[in-house]
Design an enzyme around this catalytic site. Structure first.
Site, PDB file in Angstrom:
ATOM      1  N   LYS A 211       0.821  -1.220   0.000  1.00  0.00           N
ATOM      2  CA  LYS A 211       0.000   0.000   0.000  1.00  0.00           C
ATOM      3  C   LYS A 211       0.849   1.261   0.000  1.00  0.00           C
ATOM      4  O   LYS A 211       2.032   1.263   0.268  1.00  0.00           O
ATOM      5  CB  LYS A 211      -1.012  -0.050   1.156  1.00  0.00           C
ATOM      6  N   ARG A 246      -3.568 -10.184   4.711  1.00  0.00           N
ATOM      7  CA  ARG A 246      -3.970 -10.203   3.292  1.00  0.00           C
ATOM      8  C   ARG A 246      -2.797  -9.670   2.479  1.00  0.00           C
ATOM      9  O   ARG A 246      -2.459  -8.494   2.588  1.00  0.00           O
ATOM     10  CB  ARG A 246      -5.214  -9.327   3.115  1.00  0.00           C
TER      11      ARG A 246
HETATM   12  N1  HH2 Z   1      -7.518  -3.791   0.658  1.00  0.00           N
HETATM   13  C1  HH2 Z   1      -7.859  -3.786  -0.645  1.00  0.00           C
HETATM   14  C2  HH2 Z   1      -8.930  -4.569  -1.096  1.00  0.00           C
HETATM   15  N2  HH2 Z   1      -9.627  -5.340  -0.247  1.00  0.00           N
HETATM   16  N3  HH2 Z   1      -9.991  -6.157   1.939  1.00  0.00           N
HETATM   17  C3  HH2 Z   1      -9.663  -6.168   3.243  1.00  0.00           C
HETATM   18  N4  HH2 Z   1     -10.350  -6.926   4.101  1.00  0.00           N
HETATM   19  N5  HH2 Z   1      -8.623  -5.418   3.728  1.00  0.00           N
HETATM   20  C4  HH2 Z   1      -7.887  -4.610   2.922  1.00  0.00           C
HETATM   21  O1  HH2 Z   1      -6.959  -3.933   3.431  1.00  0.00           O
HETATM   22  C5  HH2 Z   1      -8.206  -4.564   1.533  1.00  0.00           C
HETATM   23  C6  HH2 Z   1      -9.286  -5.368   1.061  1.00  0.00           C
HETATM   24  C7  HH2 Z   1      -7.085  -2.959  -1.611  1.00  0.00           C
HETATM   25  O2  HH2 Z   1      -5.992  -3.643  -2.096  1.00  0.00           O
HETATM   26  P1  HH2 Z   1      -5.926  -4.493  -3.468  1.00  0.00           P
HETATM   27  O3  HH2 Z   1      -6.928  -5.568  -3.526  1.00  0.00           O
HETATM   28  O4  HH2 Z   1      -4.528  -4.954  -3.611  1.00  0.00           O
HETATM   29  O5  HH2 Z   1      -6.185  -3.420  -4.590  1.00  0.00           O
HETATM   30  P2  HH2 Z   1      -7.493  -2.960  -5.361  1.00  0.00           P
HETATM   31  O6  HH2 Z   1      -8.522  -2.526  -4.394  1.00  0.00           O
HETATM   32  O7  HH2 Z   1      -6.978  -1.831  -6.220  1.00  0.00           O
HETATM   33  O8  HH2 Z   1      -7.983  -4.137  -6.162  1.00  0.00           O
END
Ligand code: HH2
Length: 265
Positions: A211, A246
């Site tokens: 992040k 995660r």
């Molecule tokens: N962060 C993201 C998405 N889903 N779910 C939980 N429970 N906790 C988190 O911190 C979280 C999440 C964002 O990260 P990412 O999936 O890598 O990216 P994007 O939202 O751009 O798909």
């Protein structure tokens, strides 16, 4: 204290902040899930809507078309348990019918008026994550008087709402929502005080992998150059009692946890 479980991230989106577009084809997504399982993922989290800062919302039909074939194949091939990362009740329902075994909602079951009752009916474990506002606008000058107290109170309220809807506490996971309506200093304060979340009596999930706040501490490096910082947060989270992490980089995280755990004894 047992080491935290690892949730491997499988984004089937064109626009996720770190891996957008990479795993869109079904076979590419399955290959990546296989790799994460080999590396030690305990859960595969499938997401079809990017919730990165500024992301546009996705129509339900489009989200279903992205995630359902992947969830189905993962379940058939025994690559689960699969978690479905969605804010929509219909996606929760249809993914569960395809074999998803966990719900992960970055809006803590608030985005869709049907999601609370849907989650209760499905009887699956559910992650309630804190977010200040919607992804499209959440990073526009987020402000708190006391970020720890406010995030904890908001998650306590969502835990209570979930319990009142019939979701038992054992099935509720809480997540501080690193990067979701938070400045670098808000994120650091939440990480420093994970114990306040643990005190709510639910399992805790932490998602800090790659992040932006990591880049804010290191020359603005792009997401794929944030492994060191991501692993550092994972070790910190494990020490602070996080029950699941995660992450994008399952192998490196698993190795770091094993070495740290062996030294710590
Ligand atoms: N962060 C993201 C998405 N889903 N779910 C939980 N429970 N906790 C988190 O911190 C979280 C999440 C964002 O990260 P990412 O999936 O890598 O990216 P994007 O939202 O751009 O798909």
């Amino acid at each position: 204290m047992p080491p935290p479980l690892l949730m491997g991230i499988l984004n089937v989106t064109p626009d996720s902040f770190s891996d957008g577009g990479r795993f869109r084809g079904l076979e590419a997504a399955l290959d990546h899930a296989r790799l994460m399982k080999e590396e030690g993922a305990d859960v595969i989290d499938v997401g079809g809507e990017s919730t990165r800062p500024g992301a546009e919302a996705v129509a339900v039909e489009e989200e279903l078309a992205r995630v359902l074939p992947v969830v189905e194949r993962l379940a058939i091939e025994g690559l689960g348990p699969v978690s479905i990362d969605t804010r929509k009740a219909r996606v929760m329902r249809e993914a569960a019918a395809m074999g998803a075994a966990m719900l992960n909602d970055v809006s803590a079951l608030t985005h869709d008026p049907e999601s609370l009752s849907t989650a209760a009916r499905l009887g699956l474990p559910v992650v309630l994550m804190h977010s200040l506002g919607e992804p499209a606008t959440m990073q526009r000058n987020p402000q708190y008087e006391d970020v720890i107290a406010e995030v904890t109170a908001a998650l306590r309220a969502r835990r209570d709402a979930a319990e009142a809807a019939g979701i038992p506490r054992e099935r509720i996971w809480l997540d501080p929502g690193i990067g979701f309506g938070k400045t670098r200093d808000h994120n650091l304060a939440l990480l420093r005080n994970l114990g306040a979340l643990k005190a709510l009596g639910c399992k805790v999930l932490l998602g800090a992998s790659r992040k932006r706040f990591i880049a804010a501490l290191d020359r603005d490096v792009p997401p794929e150059a944030r492994l060191g910082g991501s692993v550092a947060v994972s070790i910190w989270g494990a020490r602070a009692g996080a029950d699941m992490l995660r992450v994008h980089d399952v192998g490196a995280t698993r190795q770091a946890l094993a070495v740290w755990g062996a030294i710590a004894g």
